[in-house]
Design a protein around this motif. Structure first.
Motif, PDB file in Angstrom:
ATOM      1  N   SER A   5      10.691   1.654   1.901  1.00 49.43           N
ATOM      2  CA  SER A   5      11.161   0.187   2.334  1.00 49.43           C
ATOM      3  C   SER A   5      10.875   0.022   3.661  1.00 49.43           C
ATOM      4  O   SER A   5      10.445  -1.047   4.249  1.00 49.43           O
ATOM      5  CB  SER A   5      12.406  -0.078   1.917  1.00 49.43           C
ATOM      6  OG  SER A   5      12.958  -1.273   2.328  1.00 49.43           O
ATOM      7  N   GLY A   6      11.033   1.032   4.643  1.00 48.49           N
ATOM      8  CA  GLY A   6      10.957   0.975   6.009  1.00 48.49           C
ATOM      9  C   GLY A   6       9.834   0.923   6.415  1.00 48.49           C
ATOM     10  O   GLY A   6       9.241   0.134   7.325  1.00 48.49           O
ATOM     11  N   ALA A   7       8.795   1.468   5.718  1.00 44.93           N
ATOM     12  CA  ALA A   7       7.204   1.565   5.869  1.00 44.93           C
ATOM     13  C   ALA A   7       6.723   0.252   5.707  1.00 44.93           C
ATOM     14  O   ALA A   7       5.907  -0.501   6.232  1.00 44.93           O
ATOM     15  CB  ALA A   7       6.477   3.002   4.903  1.00 44.93           C
ATOM     16  N   ARG A   8       7.155  -0.392   4.487  1.00 45.13           N
ATOM     17  CA  ARG A   8       6.746  -1.818   4.088  1.00 45.13           C
ATOM     18  C   ARG A   8       6.971  -2.646   5.210  1.00 45.13           C
ATOM     19  O   ARG A   8       6.412  -3.518   5.665  1.00 45.13           O
ATOM     20  CB  ARG A   8       7.304  -1.997   2.757  1.00 45.13           C
ATOM     21  CG  ARG A   8       6.674  -1.648   1.707  1.00 45.13           C
ATOM     22  CD  ARG A   8       7.125  -2.122   0.191  1.00 45.13           C
ATOM     23  NE  ARG A   8       8.657  -1.897   0.045  1.00 45.13           N
ATOM     24  CZ  ARG A   8       8.741  -0.926  -0.740  1.00 45.13           C
ATOM     25  NH1 ARG A   8       7.827  -0.013  -1.273  1.00 45.13           N
ATOM     26  NH2 ARG A   8      10.064  -0.585  -1.092  1.00 45.13           N
ATOM     27  N   ASP A   9       8.084  -2.546   5.909  1.00 44.15           N
ATOM     28  CA  ASP A   9       8.795  -3.749   7.023  1.00 44.15           C
ATOM     29  C   ASP A   9       7.991  -3.178   7.923  1.00 44.15           C
ATOM     30  O   ASP A   9       7.612  -4.188   8.935  1.00 44.15           O
ATOM     31  CB  ASP A   9      10.344  -3.074   7.323  1.00 44.15           C
ATOM     32  CG  ASP A   9      11.313  -3.465   6.110  1.00 44.15           C
ATOM     33  OD1 ASP A   9      10.780  -4.550   5.470  1.00 44.15           O
ATOM     34  OD2 ASP A   9      12.338  -3.178   6.174  1.00 44.15           O
ATOM     35  N   SER A  10       7.555  -2.190   8.224  1.00 45.23           N
ATOM     36  CA  SER A  10       6.339  -1.817   9.469  1.00 45.23           C
ATOM     37  C   SER A  10       5.275  -2.592   9.061  1.00 45.23           C
ATOM     38  O   SER A  10       4.516  -3.048  10.015  1.00 45.23           O
ATOM     39  CB  SER A  10       6.454  -0.230   9.619  1.00 45.23           C
ATOM     40  OG  SER A  10       7.717   0.077  10.076  1.00 45.23           O
ATOM     41  N   TYR A  56       1.753   2.182  -4.871  1.00 42.35           N
ATOM     42  CA  TYR A  56       1.121   3.335  -5.475  1.00 42.35           C
ATOM     43  C   TYR A  56       1.431   4.631  -4.984  1.00 42.35           C
ATOM     44  O   TYR A  56       1.924   5.430  -5.899  1.00 42.35           O
ATOM     45  CB  TYR A  56      -0.532   3.055  -5.437  1.00 42.35           C
ATOM     46  CG  TYR A  56      -0.895   4.272  -6.692  1.00 42.35           C
ATOM     47  CD1 TYR A  56      -0.484   4.051  -8.103  1.00 42.35           C
ATOM     48  CD2 TYR A  56      -1.621   5.128  -6.147  1.00 42.35           C
ATOM     49  CE1 TYR A  56      -1.132   4.955  -8.737  1.00 42.35           C
ATOM     50  CE2 TYR A  56      -2.348   6.210  -7.031  1.00 42.35           C
ATOM     51  CZ  TYR A  56      -2.117   5.759  -8.600  1.00 42.35           C
ATOM     52  OH  TYR A  56      -2.590   6.768  -9.513  1.00 42.35           O
ATOM     53  N   MET A  57       1.788   5.008  -4.094  1.00 40.93           N
ATOM     54  CA  MET A  57       2.260   6.077  -3.639  1.00 40.93           C
ATOM     55  C   MET A  57       3.770   6.129  -3.933  1.00 40.93           C
ATOM     56  O   MET A  57       4.334   7.480  -4.244  1.00 40.93           O
ATOM     57  CB  MET A  57       2.211   6.519  -2.059  1.00 40.93           C
ATOM     58  CG  MET A  57       0.948   6.565  -1.547  1.00 40.93           C
ATOM     59  SD  MET A  57       0.066   8.356  -1.999  1.00 40.93           S
ATOM     60  CE  MET A  57       0.661   9.030  -0.809  1.00 40.93           C
ATOM     61  N   GLU A  58       4.435   5.396  -3.750  1.00 35.86           N
ATOM     62  CA  GLU A  58       6.001   5.561  -4.308  1.00 35.86           C
ATOM     63  C   GLU A  58       6.074   5.653  -5.815  1.00 35.86           C
ATOM     64  O   GLU A  58       6.960   6.493  -6.163  1.00 35.86           O
ATOM     65  CB  GLU A  58       6.617   4.112  -3.924  1.00 35.86           C
ATOM     66  CG  GLU A  58       8.158   4.263  -4.058  1.00 35.86           C
ATOM     67  CD  GLU A  58       8.905   2.883  -3.439  1.00 35.86           C
ATOM     68  OE1 GLU A  58      10.124   3.008  -3.542  1.00 35.86           O
ATOM     69  OE2 GLU A  58       8.330   1.889  -3.059  1.00 35.86           O
ATOM     70  N   TYR A  59       5.100   4.956  -6.544  1.00 36.83           N
ATOM     71  CA  TYR A  59       4.994   5.031  -8.029  1.00 36.83           C
ATOM     72  C   TYR A  59       4.740   6.551  -8.338  1.00 36.83           C
ATOM     73  O   TYR A  59       5.527   7.153  -9.150  1.00 36.83           O
ATOM     74  CB  TYR A  59       3.878   4.249  -8.513  1.00 36.83           C
ATOM     75  CG  TYR A  59       3.958   4.456 -10.049  1.00 36.83           C
ATOM     76  CD1 TYR A  59       4.595   4.029 -11.091  1.00 36.83           C
ATOM     77  CD2 TYR A  59       2.691   5.139 -10.295  1.00 36.83           C
ATOM     78  CE1 TYR A  59       4.414   4.046 -12.381  1.00 36.83           C
ATOM     79  CE2 TYR A  59       2.232   5.290 -11.718  1.00 36.83           C
ATOM     80  CZ  TYR A  59       3.244   4.867 -12.648  1.00 36.83           C
ATOM     81  OH  TYR A  59       2.755   5.206 -14.053  1.00 36.83           O
ATOM     82  N   LEU A  60       3.798   7.108  -7.600  1.00 32.59           N
ATOM     83  CA  LEU A  60       3.529   8.452  -7.987  1.00 32.59           C
ATOM     84  C   LEU A  60       4.611   9.597  -7.671  1.00 32.59           C
ATOM     85  O   LEU A  60       4.957  10.234  -8.321  1.00 32.59           O
ATOM     86  CB  LEU A  60       2.192   8.778  -6.968  1.00 32.59           C
ATOM     87  CG  LEU A  60       0.819   8.112  -7.464  1.00 32.59           C
ATOM     88  CD1 LEU A  60      -0.249   8.908  -6.826  1.00 32.59           C
ATOM     89  CD2 LEU A  60       0.435   8.678  -9.207  1.00 32.59           C
ATOM     90  N   GLN A  61       5.441   9.201  -6.563  1.00 31.80           N
ATOM     91  CA  GLN A  61       6.203  10.258  -6.072  1.00 31.80           C
ATOM     92  C   GLN A  61       7.384  10.260  -7.294  1.00 31.80           C
ATOM     93  O   GLN A  61       8.077  11.176  -7.750  1.00 31.80           O
ATOM     94  CB  GLN A  61       7.016   9.724  -4.898  1.00 31.80           C
ATOM     95  CG  GLN A  61       8.031  10.627  -4.060  1.00 31.80           C
ATOM     96  CD  GLN A  61       8.855  10.279  -3.414  1.00 31.80           C
ATOM     97  OE1 GLN A  61       9.363   9.069  -3.280  1.00 31.80           O
ATOM     98  NE2 GLN A  61       9.049  10.913  -2.194  1.00 31.80           N
ATOM     99  N   ARG A  62       7.653   8.941  -7.807  1.00 34.94           N
ATOM    100  CA  ARG A  62       8.770   8.789  -8.719  1.00 34.94           C
ATOM    101  C   ARG A  62       8.386   9.120 -10.026  1.00 34.94           C
ATOM    102  O   ARG A  62       9.446   9.734 -10.815  1.00 34.94           O
ATOM    103  CB  ARG A  62       9.203   7.355  -8.828  1.00 34.94           C
ATOM    104  CG  ARG A  62      10.489   6.860  -9.477  1.00 34.94           C
ATOM    105  CD  ARG A  62      10.794   5.545  -9.352  1.00 34.94           C
ATOM    106  NE  ARG A  62       9.745   4.551  -9.559  1.00 34.94           N
ATOM    107  CZ  ARG A  62       9.105   3.817  -8.770  1.00 34.94           C
ATOM    108  NH1 ARG A  62       9.337   4.002  -7.618  1.00 34.94           N
ATOM    109  NH2 ARG A  62       8.066   2.999  -9.275  1.00 34.94           N
ATOM    110  N   ASN A  63       7.147   9.057 -10.493  1.00 37.87           N
ATOM    111  CA  ASN A  63       6.765   9.348 -11.711  1.00 37.87           C
ATOM    112  C   ASN A  63       5.863  10.539 -12.220  1.00 37.87           C
ATOM    113  O   ASN A  63       5.971  11.126 -13.139  1.00 37.87           O
ATOM    114  CB  ASN A  63       6.178   8.311 -12.502  1.00 37.87           C
ATOM    115  CG  ASN A  63       6.948   6.920 -12.493  1.00 37.87           C
ATOM    116  OD1 ASN A  63       7.819   6.770 -13.311  1.00 37.87           O
ATOM    117  ND2 ASN A  63       6.924   6.050 -11.472  1.00 37.87           N
TER     118      ASN A  63
END
Length: 248
Positions: free
Chosen positions: A120-125, A218-225
């Motif tokens: 979330s912080g990266a998206r804000d950046s 997509y990176m967040e999705y891969l980490q989660r799944n």
């Protein structure tokens, strides 16, 4: 329309109705008291619409959730294929020509320790970063060659109806196609005026901004799944100068 007795719905209906008839017949023969049996039948029929309503709502909700989950899974498979074939290489190319890349690198070197808050912080950046690029004629010629070679693959992606449910990724594909068409129509890049170079740079920047956001999601999705796919993704991270697919 003639009734097709071979369908499983019709067969199931016949079995259920026959089962009810058998149960009530056995009740009447064993216990007698036909009046009580009639009362029970009418009571059950009276509550049947409520049963149907409850079952329909619950089953419909469950089926909708399951169908949505399946569509999202197929969609993320398509997005993964896009990054494997086009996206990662394209992101590497355009990000290397970002004058502000050094600051962005610090925010996008994703690791296995990243939390949802970190993403979330990266998206804000990213929202505060202008995805600018400095491209010359030779860069545009190389980019045109890269995208043209993959045009067939991108066209096949657009034919996938699942993409219509992902607006941001669809916008990315439109931007990539627009950039590809703009570059293909130029021909000789060496003689382009400065005004046209600025126009093309704007098209590249549009793709860059959309692409980096989709990559992060997509990176967040891969980490989660899919941890094993995530492992390769972080080892080929275009923002990591020391990235290598080799496991050390």
């Amino acid at each position: 329309m003639p009734l097709n007795l071979r369908t499983w719905e019709v067969r199931l209906g016949i079995v259920l109705v026959a089962s009810s008839a058998v149960i009530y017949t056995v009740k009447y023969l064993v216990l007698g008291d036909p009046e009580n049996t009639y009362h029970y039948i009418f009571n059950a029929l009276g509550f049947l619409p409520i049963n149907v309503l409850l079952v329909t709502l619950i089953l419909n909700q469950l089926l909708s959730v399951r169908a949505k989950r399946e569509r999202l899974e197929k969609l993320n498979m398509v997005i993964g294929t896009f990054f494997s074939e086009v996206g990662t290489g394209l992101l590497t190319f355009v990000s290397d020509r970002d004058p502000g890349l050094s600051r962005l690198r610090e925010e996008l070197v994703v690791t296995e320790a990243w939390t949802p808050e970190k993403f979330s912080g990266a998206r804000d950046s990213l929202r505060g970063h202008r995805c600018g690029v400095a491209v010359e004629a030779a860069d545009l010629e190389e980019l045109c060659r890269y995208l043209t070679e993959r045009r067939g693959f991108l066209l096949r992606l657009l034919e996938n109806p699942v993409l219509m449910e992902h607006e941001s990724f669809t916008n990315l594909l439109r931007a990539v196609f627009h950039l590809t068409e703009e570059l293909e129509r130029r021909g000789d890049f060496a003689g382009l005026p400065e005004s046209d170079l600025r126009h093309l740079a704007g098209d590249v920047e549009r793709v860059y901004g959309l692409l980096v956001r989709e990559w992060l999601a997509y990176m967040e999705y891969l980490q989660r799944n899919y941890p094993y796919l995530f492992s390769l993704a972080i080892r080929t991270n275009p923002f990591n100068k020391t990235a290598s697919p080799i496991v050390r």
